[in-house]
Design a protein around this motif. Structure first.
Motif, short mmCIF file in Angstrom:
data_model
loop_
_atom_site.label_atom_id
_atom_site.label_comp_id
_atom_site.label_asym_id
_atom_site.label_seq_id
_atom_site.Cartn_x
_atom_site.Cartn_y
_atom_site.Cartn_z
N PHE A 1 39.39 47.71 42.36
CA PHE A 1 38.30 48.16 41.49
C PHE A 1 38.26 49.70 41.44
O PHE A 1 37.21 50.32 41.60
CB PHE A 1 36.93 47.61 41.93
CG PHE A 1 36.97 46.23 42.56
CD1 PHE A 1 37.90 45.28 42.15
CD2 PHE A 1 36.09 45.87 43.56
CE1 PHE A 1 37.94 44.01 42.72
CE2 PHE A 1 36.11 44.59 44.14
CZ PHE A 1 37.05 43.67 43.72
N ALA A 2 39.43 50.28 41.24
CA ALA A 2 39.57 51.74 41.34
C ALA A 2 38.98 52.46 40.14
O ALA A 2 39.21 52.08 39.00
CB ALA A 2 41.05 52.10 41.47
N SER A 3 38.22 53.52 40.42
CA SER A 3 37.75 54.37 39.34
C SER A 3 38.33 55.78 39.43
O SER A 3 38.22 56.56 38.49
CB SER A 3 36.23 54.42 39.27
OG SER A 3 35.71 54.94 40.45
N VAL A 4 38.93 56.13 40.59
CA VAL A 4 39.67 57.39 40.73
C VAL A 4 40.86 57.12 41.66
O VAL A 4 40.68 56.49 42.70
CB VAL A 4 38.81 58.51 41.38
CG1 VAL A 4 39.61 59.82 41.46
CG2 VAL A 4 37.50 58.74 40.64
N VAL A 5 42.04 57.59 41.27
CA VAL A 5 43.21 57.43 42.12
C VAL A 5 43.88 58.79 42.28
O VAL A 5 44.16 59.47 41.29
CB VAL A 5 44.24 56.44 41.51
CG1 VAL A 5 45.50 56.37 42.36
CG2 VAL A 5 43.63 55.06 41.35
N LYS A 6 44.09 59.20 43.54
CA LYS A 6 44.83 60.44 43.79
C LYS A 6 45.95 60.13 44.76
O LYS A 6 45.73 59.41 45.74
CB LYS A 6 43.91 61.50 44.42
CG LYS A 6 42.86 62.04 43.48
CD LYS A 6 42.09 63.17 44.15
CE LYS A 6 40.79 63.42 43.39
NZ LYS A 6 39.67 63.62 44.29
N VAL A 7 47.13 60.66 44.48
CA VAL A 7 48.24 60.44 45.40
C VAL A 7 48.69 61.80 45.92
O VAL A 7 49.06 62.68 45.14
CB VAL A 7 49.42 59.73 44.70
CG1 VAL A 7 50.57 59.48 45.68
CG2 VAL A 7 48.96 58.41 44.08
N GLU A 8 48.56 61.98 47.24
CA GLU A 8 49.02 63.25 47.83
C GLU A 8 49.36 63.06 49.30
O GLU A 8 48.75 62.24 49.98
CB GLU A 8 48.00 64.38 47.62
CG GLU A 8 46.60 64.02 48.02
CD GLU A 8 45.53 64.89 47.33
OE1 GLU A 8 45.86 65.78 46.54
OE2 GLU A 8 44.36 64.65 47.62
N GLY A 9 50.35 63.82 49.74
CA GLY A 9 50.73 63.80 51.15
C GLY A 9 51.10 62.42 51.67
O GLY A 9 50.75 62.06 52.80
N GLY A 10 51.79 61.63 50.86
CA GLY A 10 52.23 60.33 51.32
C GLY A 10 51.13 59.29 51.43
O GLY A 10 51.32 58.22 52.00
N LYS A 11 49.94 59.61 50.89
CA LYS A 11 48.82 58.65 50.92
C LYS A 11 48.21 58.55 49.53
O LYS A 11 48.36 59.45 48.71
CB LYS A 11 47.72 59.15 51.88
CG LYS A 11 48.23 59.49 53.26
CD LYS A 11 47.59 58.61 54.30
CE LYS A 11 48.01 59.07 55.68
NZ LYS A 11 47.95 58.01 56.66
N ALA A 12 47.48 57.46 49.34
CA ALA A 12 46.71 57.33 48.10
C ALA A 12 45.24 57.34 48.48
O ALA A 12 44.82 56.67 49.42
CB ALA A 12 47.06 56.03 47.39
N SER A 13 44.48 58.15 47.75
CA SER A 13 43.04 58.14 47.95
C SER A 13 42.43 57.45 46.73
O SER A 13 42.69 57.83 45.59
CB SER A 13 42.54 59.57 48.09
OG SER A 13 41.22 59.67 47.64
N VAL A 14 41.69 56.38 46.99
CA VAL A 14 41.17 55.56 45.89
C VAL A 14 39.65 55.47 46.00
O VAL A 14 39.11 55.11 47.05
CB VAL A 14 41.78 54.14 45.92
CG1 VAL A 14 41.18 53.26 44.83
CG2 VAL A 14 43.30 54.20 45.79
#
Ligand SMILES: Cc1cc2nc3c(=O)[nH]c(=O)nc-3n(C[C@H](O)[C@H](O)[C@H](O)COP(=O)(O)OP(=O)(O)OC[C@H]3O[C@@H](n4cnc5c(N)ncnc54)[C@H](O)[C@@H]3O)c2cc1C
Lengths: 309, 249
Positions: free
Chosen positions: B142-155
């Protein structure tokens, strides 16, 4: 045959949807055990032990379950669930998040948002935004189900005296981490449990105008909901969205204000007992499901309504 | 990194479906079909990550009838690089779809798999979670923001009370909610170009996956009709009806 019900809770109290899920478990039959997974959740476990009809409460109290991360919780439920014929969770965002993982780990199907129990393996559930009702039979040995709260009358929160048992195993997948939570604050009743819901749509024009709905709602003791258009436009937060992809409500009274009545919105409210529509367009589809329709400008009609109730 | 996007061919969301007279399902003959709205959002998100230089290749996968090639072509017109159709005329339920996607992940080794949160036909909201469980991946549903950085995903996820942000190890599964983005329209030159992009056609047997349904549909019926309501002339009349007739206030 025993049924495991996953409790929705905030560590100190049990959330309402759990009581509807226990009702679904009762309709299935057999012993009902409730799992409380959390951290410092002894108060929630004690509350779960009082739910009518529950014979045992399992408490998994560990930091691994603090934020109910699906990766960790699903391992726990799949592990405990092997001993049960049915695993039930409320169809909340939390239940929808981990229950399919549990099913996949057990290599069984999951049946989403059941609204009726026909027998221990046969259930009803809405499909196509509620435009069709499917009767489905689960062929797997373990049935993993999520339960739509509005389909079942809640059991009593008190009157039971279940045994409480601690779960020793800790399942931490170590693949995800909780970062932050931003919860909308409201003193009004919870949308999914309210007896009266007043909802606004694009016709409200802007977020400020929602004030007239809030004051009507306060006078009625109602919760306030919204259409997707109102949420997308930024009038109100996302957790107020009613519909196929938002919350499902079935209050005694649903008042739709400036909402056209799209298929996806109706999916979330058309089981309400009485529906009132206030809309300036006499052809709006919402009038086809409304018991009482009022054609006119909401900015005149809502304040008048507030004065009279 | 490589991203896989799953897309489903479904009845267009504007169509009000009718239940078949023999109660075996809903009428799908001569009904407009389209890419599931949530899958469109998934494609858009992958394309945006590619535009940011995070994703290098987008593989779009669909499981279903031959005609699902249309939805794969649409996704390629929006920016996906190549397609895989797992073709079958049979009903494929979420667990089987998840198993097929898992087999494709084993081959393709993506860092990110993006799916819609639910298909608007079956309304299951299961496939992404099941795939994540089978593959041992973390999930951001149910993602409303996805950021991919430093080998991780922040959702950032849409949850009942508001929003929750989680950090996921990669590879991970993300399922899209409505407010993640606004999908673009395919431009005509891109629709032409998409016709030339590679599209592999496979079968469930190629992946050794048994797709036999685990849930049997016994019947499908229309929901209970609401009895016709009335239009009232004034607010006074409305309040009187609510108090005396409906007795809800
Ligand atoms: C995949 C998908 C999922 C969706 N999920 C949902 C969902 O869960 N919930 C949901 O609600 N929608 C959902 N939608 C969106 C849905 O299709 C509609 O776009 C949306 O419900 C329309 O919202 P609305 O009725 O507020 O806006 P509109 O359709 O624009 O209607 C506004 C109404 O306000 C009336 N109005 C305007 N001004 C006044 C005034 N001054 N006085 C009185 N009346 C006035 C107009 O006559 C009109 O009828 C979804 C769509 C898709 C594609």
């Amino acid at each position: 045959m025993a049924v495991l019900v996953y409790a929705e809770h905030d560590n100190s109290s049990i959330k309402g949807a759990t009581l509807n899920t226990v009702a679904a478990a009762q309709a299935i039959g057999g012993d009902i055990h409730v799992l409380v997974a959390g951290s410092n959740c002894q108060a929630a476990a004690a509350a779960a032990a009082q739910i009518a009809g529950v014979s045992k409460v399992l408490v998994a109290d560990n930091a691994a379950y603090t934020n109910q991360l699906a990766e960790n919780v699903s391992l726990l439920v799949a592990d405990l669930g092997k001993a049960y014929s049915h695993i039930l969770a409320p169809a909340t965002t939390n239940g929808k998040n981990f229950a399919p993982r549990v099913a996949a780990l057990l290599d069984v199907a999951q049946i989403s948002e059941i609204t009726k129990v026909i027998s221990a393996d046969t259930f009803e559930r809405p499909i196509y935004a509620g435009n069709a009702i499917a009767t489905v039979q689960a062929l797997d040995a373990i049935k993993v189900l999520t339960v739509r709260a509005t389909g079942f009358d809640a059991v009593a929160a008190t009157g039971g005296s279940a045994a409480v048992e601690a779960v020793a195993t800790v399942t931490d997948a170590g693949t995800s981490k909780f970062v932050a939570e931003e919860l909308a604050k409201s003193d009004r009743p919870e949308l999914t449990a309210a007896k009266i819901v007043v909802s606004g749509g694009r016709g409200m024009g802007n977020g400020d105008n929602f004030k007239i709905l809030y004051s009507l709602a306060d006078k009625l003791g109602a919760a306030v909901g919204a259409s997707r258009a109102a949420v997308d436009a930024g009038f109100v937060p996302n957790d107020m969205q009613v519909g196929q992809t938002g919350k499902i409500v079935a209050p005694q009274l649903y008042v739709a204000v400036g909402i056209s009545g799209a298929i996806q919105h109706l999916a979330g409210m058309k089981d309400s007992k009485v529906i009132v529509a206030i809309n300036k367009d006499p052809e709006a589809p919402i009038f086809q499901v409304a018991d009482y329709g009022l054609v006119g400008d909401l900015f005149d009609l809502v304040p008048q309504l507030e004065k009279l109730v | 990194m490589k991203a896989i996007v799953a897309v489903k061919r479904v009845v267009d969301y504007n169509v009000k479906v009718r239940v078949k007279a023999d109660k075996t399902g809903v009428e799908l003959a001569n009904v407009k079909m389209a890419i599931n709205p949530f899958c469109e959002i998934a494609v858009e998100e992958a394309v945006r990550l590619k535009e940011k230089g995070i994703v290098t290749e987008i593989v779009v996968v669909s499981i279903g009838p031959k005609e699902a090639q249309e939805q794969i072509r649409t996704a390629m017109a929006l920016g996906a690089d190549r397609g895989i159709l797992v073709e079958t005329g049979a009903e494929v339920q979420p667990l089987a779809v998840a198993k097929l996607l898992k087999a494709i992940c084993d081959q393709e080794q993506p860092q990110l798999v993006i799916l819609g949160k639910q298909a608007i036909d079956d309304d299951n909201n299961q496939t992404g979670q099941m795939l994540a469980a089978l593959a041992g991946y973390a999930q951001g549903t149910f993602a409303s923001v996805v950021k991919v950085e430093g080998g991780k995903a922040s959702v950032t996820r849409e949850i009942d009370g508001g929003f929750q942000t989680v950090e996921l190890n990669l590879p991970a599964v993300v399922t899209t909610d409505l407010r993640l983005n606004e999908p673009r329209y395919a431009a005509l030159p891109n629709i032409m170009k998409a016709k030339k992009k590679p599209l592999d056609v496979k079968t469930p047997a190629d992946f050794g996956v048994d797709v036999t349904p685990r849930v049997k549909t016994l019947k499908v019926e229309p929901p209970a009709e609401r009895s016709a309501g009335i239009k009232v002339k004034t607010v006074e009349e409305l309040v009187a009806k609510l108090k005396n007739e409906a007795k809800v206030i």
